[in-house]
Design a protein around this motif. Sequence first.
Motif, short mmCIF file in Angstrom:
data_model
loop_
_atom_site.label_atom_id
_atom_site.label_comp_id
_atom_site.label_asym_id
_atom_site.label_seq_id
_atom_site.Cartn_x
_atom_site.Cartn_y
_atom_site.Cartn_z
N ASN A 155 -1.60 13.94 -4.26
CA ASN A 155 -1.60 14.83 -3.32
C ASN A 155 -2.39 14.40 -2.05
OD1 ASN A 155 -0.08 16.62 -4.51
ND2 ASN A 155 -1.54 17.69 -5.51
N TYR A 156 -3.57 13.63 -2.11
CA TYR A 156 -4.47 13.16 -1.19
C TYR A 156 -3.69 12.09 -0.51
CZ TYR A 156 -8.73 10.99 0.76
OH TYR A 156 -9.76 10.52 1.55
N SER A 157 -2.76 11.30 -1.14
CA SER A 157 -2.27 10.18 -0.56
C SER A 157 -1.08 10.65 0.15
CB SER A 157 -1.70 9.45 -1.55
OG SER A 157 -2.54 8.59 -2.61
N ASP A 158 -0.37 11.52 -0.01
CA ASP A 158 0.65 12.20 0.76
C ASP A 158 0.08 12.52 1.83
OD1 ASP A 158 2.49 11.48 -1.45
OD2 ASP A 158 2.54 13.62 -2.16
N GLN A 159 -1.05 13.29 2.02
CA GLN A 159 -1.77 13.99 3.17
C GLN A 159 -2.21 12.71 4.16
OE1 GLN A 159 -5.48 15.53 2.70
NE2 GLN A 159 -4.94 17.13 4.21
N PHE A 160 -2.58 11.55 3.47
CA PHE A 160 -2.93 10.48 4.42
C PHE A 160 -1.80 9.66 4.91
CE2 PHE A 160 -3.16 5.87 4.09
CZ PHE A 160 -4.22 5.57 5.07
N THR A 218 0.86 -1.23 -0.13
CA THR A 218 -0.08 -0.04 -0.11
C THR A 218 0.99 1.17 0.12
OG1 THR A 218 -1.94 -0.95 0.93
CG2 THR A 218 -1.71 1.40 1.42
N LEU A 219 1.89 1.24 0.78
CA LEU A 219 2.95 2.37 0.77
C LEU A 219 3.37 2.71 -0.86
CD1 LEU A 219 5.31 2.08 3.83
CD2 LEU A 219 3.49 3.72 3.40
N ALA A 220 3.63 1.51 -1.30
CA ALA A 220 4.25 1.85 -2.60
C ALA A 220 3.35 2.16 -3.73
CB ALA A 220 4.92 0.57 -3.28
N ALA A 221 2.04 1.65 -3.59
CA ALA A 221 0.97 2.23 -4.55
C ALA A 221 0.59 3.60 -4.12
CB ALA A 221 -0.19 1.39 -4.05
N LEU A 222 0.75 3.88 -2.96
CA LEU A 222 0.29 5.77 -2.60
C LEU A 222 1.56 6.57 -2.77
CD1 LEU A 222 -1.64 4.90 0.59
CD2 LEU A 222 -2.64 5.35 -1.64
N ASP A 223 2.83 5.98 -2.61
CA ASP A 223 3.94 6.92 -2.79
C ASP A 223 4.60 6.73 -3.81
OD1 ASP A 223 5.84 8.67 -1.87
OD2 ASP A 223 6.97 7.38 -0.56
N LYS A 224 4.75 7.99 -4.68
CA LYS A 224 5.26 7.94 -6.06
C LYS A 224 7.12 7.72 -5.77
CE LYS A 224 2.52 10.73 -8.83
NZ LYS A 224 2.19 11.95 -9.79
N LYS A 283 5.59 12.45 5.85
CA LYS A 283 5.39 11.18 5.22
C LYS A 283 6.55 10.30 5.05
CE LYS A 283 5.87 11.28 0.96
NZ LYS A 283 5.59 11.22 -0.81
N LYS A 284 7.93 10.99 4.68
CA LYS A 284 9.08 10.47 4.68
C LYS A 284 9.22 9.58 5.82
CE LYS A 284 13.90 11.22 3.17
NZ LYS A 284 14.30 10.19 4.08
N GLU A 285 9.24 10.43 7.11
CA GLU A 285 9.62 9.45 8.39
C GLU A 285 8.89 8.15 8.27
OE1 GLU A 285 10.69 11.21 11.69
OE2 GLU A 285 11.34 13.10 10.84
N LEU A 286 7.54 8.35 8.07
CA LEU A 286 6.80 7.36 8.03
C LEU A 286 7.07 6.16 7.18
CD1 LEU A 286 3.64 6.14 9.08
CD2 LEU A 286 3.11 6.50 6.93
N VAL A 287 7.26 6.29 5.94
CA VAL A 287 7.62 5.54 4.86
C VAL A 287 9.02 4.90 5.31
CG1 VAL A 287 8.40 5.00 2.34
CG2 VAL A 287 6.36 6.37 3.18
N ASN A 300 8.02 -2.37 -13.04
CA ASN A 300 7.46 -3.56 -12.73
C ASN A 300 6.54 -3.68 -11.62
OD1 ASN A 300 9.19 -5.50 -14.18
ND2 ASN A 300 10.99 -4.59 -13.06
N TYR A 301 6.50 -2.16 -10.84
CA TYR A 301 5.22 -2.05 -9.77
C TYR A 301 4.01 -2.08 -10.33
CZ TYR A 301 3.29 -1.26 -5.48
OH TYR A 301 2.40 -1.52 -4.34
N PRO A 302 3.10 -2.76 -10.07
CA PRO A 302 1.43 -2.59 -10.63
C PRO A 302 0.98 -1.18 -10.22
CG PRO A 302 1.65 -3.96 -8.57
CD PRO A 302 2.99 -3.64 -8.81
#
Length: 541
Positions: free
Chosen positions: A360-365, A333-339, A375-379, A347-349
């Motif tokens: 932008n919405y994903s970054d805010q989430f 999910t992190l990879a799906a949301l974070d560019k 966001k960076k510290e979380l990831v 290779n990533y779906p």
Amino acid sequence: MANYTETVKNIARHSVISSAVEALTKNRTNSTLARRSYVRDVKQHILNKDNSFDSIVATKLSTSTIERWESFYDSITQSRKPENLKVAYLSGPNPENDLRVFCSLGLLPENIWAFESESSTYSEAVISALNSEFPFIKIINGGLDAFVEASPQRFDIIYLDFCGPLPSRGKKQKTLTALTRVLAKHSLNSPGVLITNFSLPTEAQDPVGRALLAKLVACYLYPKSFIESEDSENDFTEGPIAQSLDPNEWHQVVSENLDYYYGQFVTRLLIDHASLISPYNRFPQHNSLFSKFFDIRDIAPLKKSLESLFHFDKDDGGGDVIVDPDMYPLLWTLAALDKSLNNKDLNYPQFIFQDEEFSNYSDQFLAQLDIKGSKKELVDSLKLLSYLLSEGQEQSKYLSEQFKSMYDSHKIFDYHQFCDLVLFHQSIEALFRQVATPYHVNIEKTLRWSYKSKDTPMFMDMLVLDECRYLYDWMPTVDMFSKATKEIERQLAYRFALDAVAKHRRWYNPEYFFGTAVVDQFTDGFKAKTLSPRELIEGSD
């Protein structure tokens, strides 16, 4: 503004508050993940089976050690009466509505704190409370999240009755941020009850917000191994991947029945946040405690290993998150949301709807899941600890000297096999959780409701959270672990209690305590726990 005295709201309010109080008082010993008799019950179950090898080992656990564990359990769980419970909740203009229900169940108004950040609403709340029969309530002009940042108080029940969705796009109302701070500051006693209430905008109210939520819900639930199902006799079924749905097909399914899947998303995010996201996010990586577990001074190869989780190399190695998303659902999910995680190769779906607005919405989430809003510290923290706390991908190179010694000396056949083998990752996970102090969610006692406030769908969840100290504090610390686990009675009591904890994560979290079963998950009295269906409250307002 919704009418806070409408019939369905009153039913929901009384249902959730009475259930919460009951869970922490007369049903308190059933609210922990391991019931008081669990270690004793596991031993007796093994002795009753026709397996002489298991029985020989189980007889080594004496009655005196079981009684010692039960006394230890009692010392941690203790007992509570309603008048002993301390509550925090969001006030609104009429704090007496919730207050009357709490006090009718025996709670003392002196033990109840209400929070209201909007100044005009706060003034209404103060006047309303002073004119009620409960002038002893404490009303704070500010958010509960700001309060727990400043005040180290703990509550038995925290009731977050939000008016907005999860997450909220509004600049003023950050529903997820409030939840993140409550969990990070460990503001709930154990066991404690977390109550949340989130809305879902209708198409007429906010078509853009609803469309964004459909994409987020699809991203979050897609890699889950199991999801709830209205068509299954067990109320759950295999996830979208096992159903041969690609991400975009799954998005279509979610969009067509968003109310149902949004309700699942709320619960699964709450479970993940309490047991995984929050403890991983706040663990002090620049603290001496971290060095007790890991030595990552050689950062370059570690970065390469973390990259290989998300991407294939030129020899088609790596890509574990892509190949086995059901084993790494949070990372997927992190990879799906974070560019920044998914833009380096094809290779990533990718979701075809990864547009700028959703990005932008994903970054805010993601930022609102982090205690510092980063966001960076979380990831970074989720990537790092997800990798280091597993095994089989050269993680041993980054272990501290104490853990390297444990890893080198670990032999699976030194531990009797009941259902599963005892692998090394179970030891490091347990010791990490001993100090990280996560909340575990009692899946069996989780209750959920849905109703409409006027035209707006509402989703109310009541989660019983347990720090499981009767498990973690029974264990020795890092430097004493290897010797102590050779004491068969202490080891067995721990493994039997761990079986109870693992039965709650079985269908929901593959990320930790994978393969720790002692008793088969389909055995009566020891079954893996599943969520009860969300109950619909209907009214005639």
